[in-house]
Design a protein around this motif. Sequence first.
Motif, PDB file in Angstrom:
ATOM      1  N   ARG A   1      48.708  71.787  62.028  1.00 60.45           N
ATOM      2  CA  ARG A   1      48.471  70.677  61.098  1.00 60.45           C
ATOM      3  C   ARG A   1      49.623  70.615  60.109  1.00 60.45           C
ATOM      4  N   LEU A   2      50.056  69.397  59.805  1.00 64.54           N
ATOM      5  CA  LEU A   2      51.066  69.183  58.781  1.00 64.54           C
ATOM      6  C   LEU A   2      50.366  68.886  57.461  1.00 64.54           C
ATOM      7  N   ILE A   3      50.841  69.524  56.397  1.00 65.18           N
ATOM      8  CA  ILE A   3      50.288  69.321  55.069  1.00 65.18           C
ATOM      9  C   ILE A   3      51.427  69.119  54.082  1.00 65.18           C
ATOM     10  N   THR A   4      51.281  68.141  53.208  1.00 65.70           N
ATOM     11  CA  THR A   4      52.218  67.990  52.091  1.00 65.70           C
ATOM     12  C   THR A   4      51.451  67.481  50.879  1.00 65.70           C
TER      13      THR A   4
ATOM     14  N   ALA B   1      54.834  71.277  55.149  1.00 60.66           N
ATOM     15  CA  ALA B   1      54.524  72.508  55.869  1.00 60.66           C
ATOM     16  C   ALA B   1      53.763  72.194  57.149  1.00 60.66           C
ATOM     17  N   ILE B   2      54.098  72.918  58.204  1.00 54.74           N
ATOM     18  CA  ILE B   2      53.317  72.860  59.428  1.00 54.74           C
ATOM     19  C   ILE B   2      52.662  74.224  59.611  1.00 54.74           C
TER      20      ILE B   2
ATOM     21  N   LEU C   1      54.122  79.482  60.282  1.00 59.27           N
ATOM     22  CA  LEU C   1      54.206  78.647  59.090  1.00 59.27           C
ATOM     23  C   LEU C   1      55.658  78.230  58.901  1.00 59.27           C
ATOM     24  N   SER C   2      55.903  76.926  58.984  1.00 60.53           N
ATOM     25  CA  SER C   2      57.248  76.372  58.811  1.00 60.53           C
ATOM     26  C   SER C   2      57.226  75.430  57.616  1.00 60.53           C
TER      27      SER C   2
END
Length: 221
Positions: free
Chosen positions: A131-134, A184-185, A34-35
């Motif tokens: 997956r990228l989430i924002t 976040a990725i 988690l980045s």
Amino acid sequence: MTSALQASVPDQPRLCVGDTPEVLTSLYNNGTNLSIWQRQLPEPVEQYSAFLLSHYPHNTEVRLSASAQAMAQALAERLPEHPHRQAFIDDVSLIADMLTCLLDAEAIGLRLCTADKATCPRFHVDKLGCRLITTYLGKATEWIDNANLNRTRLGLGAQGKPDESSGLYPGAEAIETLHSGDIAILKGELWPGNQGNGIVHRSPPLQADERRLFLTMDAMT
């Protein structure tokens, strides 16, 4: 805050958090799943986000696939006019460009959603690489650290019980949350070497009068 903070417990996800986009490269660190780039959204982007929630009174999804170079035009063809539309498009295009470079992707699959309820209400792991989430407006994605998690209670392991009573996690204090604006990725089960360690997360529960605007991106190769 330091530019990158890594937890050192070896049997849990190594969370990497920073206030610059370079922290997203920590995805390639062994053990990191988690980045998070913590950032403050520009006011024009916030204003357009609020406009979208008012423009789409019901739950709406904008889905498209495009290269980073074609993303701005594709969004302009789908999003409603507004004085700050370009600022929003520029922000989304920048994120797409970063993800393209980070994962050497040929194109990006994008999903921009307005929601008045949790779209994925149960804690789960994604069966994909990452997956990228924002979240642009409203409550953001929730997640649980492995140190506070009994993974055997995921899915069918819950035996039909709600997450809060299945034994998946000890209590509400174990639930972590992203913040509006964070990028976040999340590493999933199909990332090489990450099987059995995909980050456990869910959509945030919303009250009757709450709505949110969020974006997900997947690399297409």
